[in-house]
Design a protein around this motif. Structure first.
Motif, PDB file in Angstrom:
ATOM      1  N   GLY A   1       0.852  -1.192   0.000  1.00 60.41           N
ATOM      2  CA  GLY A   1       0.000   0.000   0.000  1.00 60.41           C
ATOM      3  C   GLY A   1       0.880   1.231   0.000  1.00 60.41           C
ATOM      4  O   GLY A   1       1.613   1.471   0.950  1.00 60.41           O
ATOM      5  N   THR A   2       0.823   2.021  -1.047  1.00 59.96           N
ATOM      6  CA  THR A   2       1.739   3.161  -1.152  1.00 59.96           C
ATOM      7  C   THR A   2       1.096   4.479  -0.742  1.00 59.96           C
ATOM      8  O   THR A   2       1.663   5.528  -0.976  1.00 59.96           O
ATOM      9  N   ASP A   3      -0.076   4.427  -0.127  1.00 60.04           N
ATOM     10  CA  ASP A   3      -0.714   5.657   0.354  1.00 60.04           C
ATOM     11  C   ASP A   3      -0.053   6.020   1.681  1.00 60.04           C
ATOM     12  O   ASP A   3      -0.503   5.632   2.759  1.00 60.04           O
ATOM     13  N   LEU A   4       1.043   6.762   1.601  1.00 62.88           N
ATOM     14  CA  LEU A   4       1.884   7.035   2.766  1.00 62.88           C
ATOM     15  C   LEU A   4       1.179   7.918   3.799  1.00 62.88           C
ATOM     16  O   LEU A   4       1.321   7.700   4.997  1.00 62.88           O
ATOM     17  N   SER A   5       0.407   8.895   3.356  1.00 62.61           N
ATOM     18  CA  SER A   5      -0.266   9.784   4.321  1.00 62.61           C
ATOM     19  C   SER A   5      -1.299   9.002   5.134  1.00 62.61           C
ATOM     20  O   SER A   5      -1.446   9.231   6.337  1.00 62.61           O
ATOM     21  N   ARG A   6      -2.005   8.063   4.503  1.00 67.55           N
ATOM     22  CA  ARG A   6      -2.972   7.249   5.240  1.00 67.55           C
ATOM     23  C   ARG A   6      -2.247   6.333   6.229  1.00 67.55           C
ATOM     24  O   ARG A   6      -2.712   6.120   7.351  1.00 67.55           O
TER      25      ARG A   6
ATOM     26  N   LEU B   1       0.655   6.897   7.736  1.00 70.49           N
ATOM     27  CA  LEU B   1       1.188   7.673   8.860  1.00 70.49           C
ATOM     28  C   LEU B   1       0.103   8.120   9.823  1.00 70.49           C
ATOM     29  O   LEU B   1       0.355   8.313  11.009  1.00 70.49           O
ATOM     30  N   LYS B   2      -1.114   8.285   9.325  1.00 77.18           N
ATOM     31  CA  LYS B   2      -2.217   8.718  10.190  1.00 77.18           C
ATOM     32  C   LYS B   2      -2.922   7.550  10.865  1.00 77.18           C
ATOM     33  O   LYS B   2      -3.825   7.759  11.668  1.00 77.18           O
ATOM     34  N   SER B   3      -2.510   6.314  10.578  1.00 73.61           N
ATOM     35  CA  SER B   3      -3.172   5.150  11.161  1.00 73.61           C
ATOM     36  C   SER B   3      -2.899   5.069  12.659  1.00 73.61           C
ATOM     37  O   SER B   3      -1.903   5.579  13.171  1.00 73.61           O
ATOM     38  N   GLU B   4      -3.797   4.388  13.367  1.00 72.64           N
ATOM     39  CA  GLU B   4      -3.694   4.289  14.830  1.00 72.64           C
ATOM     40  C   GLU B   4      -2.426   3.568  15.272  1.00 72.64           C
ATOM     41  O   GLU B   4      -1.805   3.951  16.267  1.00 72.64           O
ATOM     42  N   GLU B   5      -2.039   2.511  14.564  1.00 71.07           N
ATOM     43  CA  GLU B   5      -0.878   1.719  14.959  1.00 71.07           C
ATOM     44  C   GLU B   5       0.399   2.564  14.965  1.00 71.07           C
ATOM     45  O   GLU B   5       1.221   2.458  15.868  1.00 71.07           O
TER      46      GLU B   5
ATOM     47  N   VAL C   1       2.882   4.717  18.487  1.00 68.69           N
ATOM     48  CA  VAL C   1       4.292   4.520  18.813  1.00 68.69           C
ATOM     49  C   VAL C   1       5.189   5.715  18.483  1.00 68.69           C
ATOM     50  O   VAL C   1       6.328   5.756  18.943  1.00 68.69           O
ATOM     51  N   ILE C   2       4.710   6.695  17.733  1.00 70.56           N
ATOM     52  CA  ILE C   2       5.588   7.824  17.419  1.00 70.56           C
ATOM     53  C   ILE C   2       5.597   8.833  18.551  1.00 70.56           C
ATOM     54  O   ILE C   2       4.658   8.922  19.347  1.00 70.56           O
TER      55      ILE C   2
END
Length: 158
Positions: free
Chosen positions: A81-86, A88-92, A96-97
């Motif tokens: 999945g190359t939708d990087l913005s989605r 980075l916004k995911s709960e997982e 951890v960030i």
């Protein structure tokens, strides 16, 4: 300018070498600097039929190895999945960030202690005493010089 990629020469190099801006390269000698000069993707490439036929033998496919290079497979894509913005916004990932810093620290202007008295006082509090005594010495010298000049001239010092 355009790039002509060939598999078998058959006089192509001689035909295109006199046209300004047109480059030609063998499919065996392909490199990234020729395909995307300066890192800019989108160069106009003209492929010959023999070059396309040579590609599978040279680089192989995802299912079979290259026939001309020893033990070479095409690299597999790592991300499905190359939708990087989605992503980075995911709960997982958000769990951890590290949270962003709220306080912005501005850099203070460094003052020169030789020209700025307050900066000198921070570094050496005794400098105020030295400056006052130097002022008193200068005033005493000035008064002494004025008295000496008045005595030489024969007048009374004011």
């Amino acid at each position: 300018g355009p790039l002509v990629i060939y598999g078998k020469d058959q006089g192509l190099v001689k035909a295109f070498r006199n046209i300004p801006g047109v480059s030609s390269i063998s499919v065996n000698k392909l490199n990234l600097m020729k395909l995307a000069p300066g890192g800019h993707v989108g160069r106009f490439c003209i492929w010959t039929e023999s070059a396309f036929e040579r590609l599978n033998a040279l680089y192989g496919t995802w299912r079979e190895k290259s026939k001309l290079k020893s033990d070479y497979n095409l690299p597999q894509p790592i991300m499905t999945g190359t939708d990087l913005s989605r992503l980075l916004k995911s709960e997982e990932i958000q769990k951890v960030i590290r949270r962003p810093m709220k306080v912005v620290r501005r850099a203070s202007v460094r003052r020169n202690p030789l020209t700025n008295m307050r900066a000198l006082m921070k570094l050496n509090p005794y400098s105020a005493v030295v400056k006052k005594s130097a002022g008193k010495v200068a005033a005493a010298r000035k008064a002494q010089k004025a008295a000496l000049l008045a005595k030489k001239r024969g007048t009374v010092a004011a």
